[in-house]
Design a protein around this motif. Structure first.
Motif, PDB file in Angstrom:
ATOM      1  N   UNK A 143      54.014 -47.570   3.883  1.00 27.13           N
ATOM      2  CA  UNK A 143      55.084 -48.443   4.384  1.00 27.13           C
ATOM      3  C   UNK A 143      54.564 -49.858   4.649  1.00 27.13           C
ATOM      4  N   UNK A 144      53.346 -49.931   5.207  1.00 26.56           N
ATOM      5  CA  UNK A 144      52.841 -51.251   5.618  1.00 26.56           C
ATOM      6  C   UNK A 144      52.224 -52.041   4.467  1.00 26.56           C
ATOM      7  N   UNK A 145      51.872 -51.372   3.392  1.00 31.06           N
ATOM      8  CA  UNK A 145      51.146 -52.048   2.308  1.00 31.06           C
ATOM      9  C   UNK A 145      52.033 -53.109   1.640  1.00 31.06           C
ATOM     10  N   UNK A 158      62.761 -50.312  -0.762  1.00 31.74           N
ATOM     11  CA  UNK A 158      62.718 -51.444  -1.685  1.00 31.74           C
ATOM     12  C   UNK A 158      61.509 -51.404  -2.619  1.00 31.74           C
ATOM     13  N   UNK A 159      60.578 -50.489  -2.359  1.00 30.37           N
ATOM     14  CA  UNK A 159      59.419 -50.389  -3.257  1.00 30.37           C
ATOM     15  C   UNK A 159      59.716 -49.390  -4.370  1.00 30.37           C
ATOM     16  N   UNK A 160      59.074 -49.604  -5.496  1.00 36.06           N
ATOM     17  CA  UNK A 160      59.139 -48.607  -6.568  1.00 36.06           C
ATOM     18  C   UNK A 160      58.044 -47.589  -6.259  1.00 36.06           C
ATOM     19  N   UNK A 215      50.206 -38.269   7.482  1.00 40.43           N
ATOM     20  CA  UNK A 215      50.703 -39.296   8.403  1.00 40.43           C
ATOM     21  C   UNK A 215      50.195 -40.675   7.978  1.00 40.43           C
ATOM     22  N   UNK A 216      48.905 -40.744   7.657  1.00 38.57           N
ATOM     23  CA  UNK A 216      48.330 -42.040   7.262  1.00 38.57           C
ATOM     24  C   UNK A 216      48.941 -42.528   5.941  1.00 38.57           C
ATOM     25  N   UNK A 217      49.163 -41.612   5.013  1.00 35.23           N
ATOM     26  CA  UNK A 217      49.775 -42.009   3.732  1.00 35.23           C
ATOM     27  C   UNK A 217      51.155 -42.622   3.978  1.00 35.23           C
ATOM     28  N   UNK A 218      51.923 -42.001   4.876  1.00 38.31           N
ATOM     29  CA  UNK A 218      53.268 -42.499   5.166  1.00 38.31           C
ATOM     30  C   UNK A 218      53.199 -43.887   5.798  1.00 38.31           C
TER      31      UNK A 218
END
Ligand code: 13P
Ligand code: SF4
Length: 376
Positions: free
Chosen positions: A86-88, A111-113, A79-82
């Motif tokens: 996303x927020x990084x 939009x991120x690689x 959950x934290x990874x997701x």
């Protein structure tokens, strides 16, 4: 209550890396200290130059977990990874974990690689839940709300109403149960049975399980508990019911790590992938951790409580994907958009739950309150 059907006949072993043996064959050779240091310095430079962040799971090698933190990325449960991925603000994410974690990162950040050290780092739960068979299972039960564990491919997620991870599954199923929903659950039958027992929800189960957690043995655990009567037993809910019944704490990887900091005990028996011990030792350096006993077929340990798919991640793979741009996750846009909906629903639920509810210790009451104040 519906009788759970055995759909194991639908489970296809056809995907790459299905057996633990095949997966172990892809695990990279260990590196020397000097090699590790050289790779680490090259990775730190490349992460900076490419505005990239390393997002790692608690099961991957200690040097990857440490590097993720040192470089401004993160280590977490699914959950934290997701959420953090996303927020990084990085424009590239290097996901050190298993395939569904990379796919989830891409779904949430189209939009991120998103790159992975080894795209064949799969998960036995994902491999045991082929999308067509799962979809047919859902079609056969249109009256049920489909709740799938995050350890699944994008197609299975796209078929779901809700995605859950082990750190929010109890809350979400309690909530749905209180709304009068009947649930179709997949793919992990052990986690599903645990949640069903805790919540009393009507759940029809897909019969998948995790090859690694399947190996923990209740009788041997009981024997070990007798040797260490003061030890607390920490169990991930992908383990079977007999093992869960012996636990002092059942929870996601982050919950188990948190428990080590909270409890007074000095010794812990840990039933999950042993990669987690690195974060536990960091949290409580003076405490003692013992691996829960495992035994494979013919009493020969097959995984020894190490997930071979997680072990496919190493510094060489991280450096390779940064330098060569290899291991990129590509997903069909329509599929990704469909899979994003049940994941977004979970993340919104988790955020609202955290904001509105200070856990009272009574999940049922919490959820009644949450239904009034927090739920969309
Ligand atoms: P967590 O979400 O608890 O980190 O679990 C992921 C997993 O794959 C456990 O085997
Ligand atoms: Fe999948 Fe089990 Fe490995 Fe977790 S430990 S990633 S559930 S195979």
């Amino acid at each position: 209550m519906a009788v759970p059907v055995d759909v194991s006949a639908m489970v296809s072993p056809a995907k790459v890396g299905y057996t633990v043996k095949e997966a172990w064959a892809r695990v990279p050779e260990p590196l020397t200290k000097e090699e590790m240091e050289a790779h680490k310095q090259a990775i730190l430079q490349a992460l900076k130059a490419q505005n990239a962040a390393l997002v790692a799971h608690y099961y991957v090698a200690p040097e990857l977990q440490d590097l993720a933190i040192e470089s401004g990325g993160c280590v977490g449960d699914s959950l934290e990874m997701a959420r953090i991925g996303r927020e990084h603000p990085a424009t590239t994410l290097i996901v050190a974990g298993v395939r569904f974690m990379g796919e989830t990162a891409k779904i949430l950040s189209p939009d991120k690689r998103v790159l992975m050290p080894d795209l064949e780092a799969n998960c036995s739960l994902d491999l045991g839940c082929p999308p067509q068979a799962f979809s047919a299972f859902c079609d056969a039960h249109p009256d049920r709300t489909v709740v799938v564990y995050a350890n699944t491919g994008a197609e299975v997620k796209a078929r779901a109403d809700w995605v859950v991870t082990s750190s929010i599954a109890l809350e979400i199923v309690t909530f749905l149960h209180q709304q009068g929903k009947k649930i179709l659950w997949g793919p992990d039958r052990h986690l599903g049975n645990y949640i069903q027992k805790e919540t009393g929800a009507d759940m029809l189960m897909w019969q998948g399980s995790c090859t690694v957690h399947n190996e923990f043995k209740a009788q041997e655990l009981l024997d070990l508990k007798q040797q260490y009567p003061a030890a607390k037993v920490l169990v991930h809910p992908e383990s079977n019911a007999e093992v869960i019944a012996l636990a002092d704490v059942v929870g996601s990887t982050s919950r188990l790590i948190q428990a080590v900091g909270e409890l007074d005990a000095t010794t812990y028996i840990v039933a999950t992938d042993q990669g987690i011990l690195h974060a536990m030792r960091q949290k409580a350096p003076h405490k003692t951790f013992i691996a829960a006993p495992t035994a494979g077929e013919s009493a020969t340990c097959k995984s020894c409580a190490f997930c071979p798919w997680m072990a496919m991640n190493d510094l060489v793979g991280v450096r390779r994907c940064l330098e060569a741009g290899s291991g990129e996750i590509f997903l069909d846009e329509e599929l990704a958009a469909a899979a994003a909906q049940p994941i977004d629903r979970m993340l919104a639920f988790a955020a609202a739950y955290k904001k509105h509810i200070r856990a009272s210790g009574d999940l049922s009451k919490d959820m009644q309150l949450f239904a009034k104040v927090g739920a969309a």
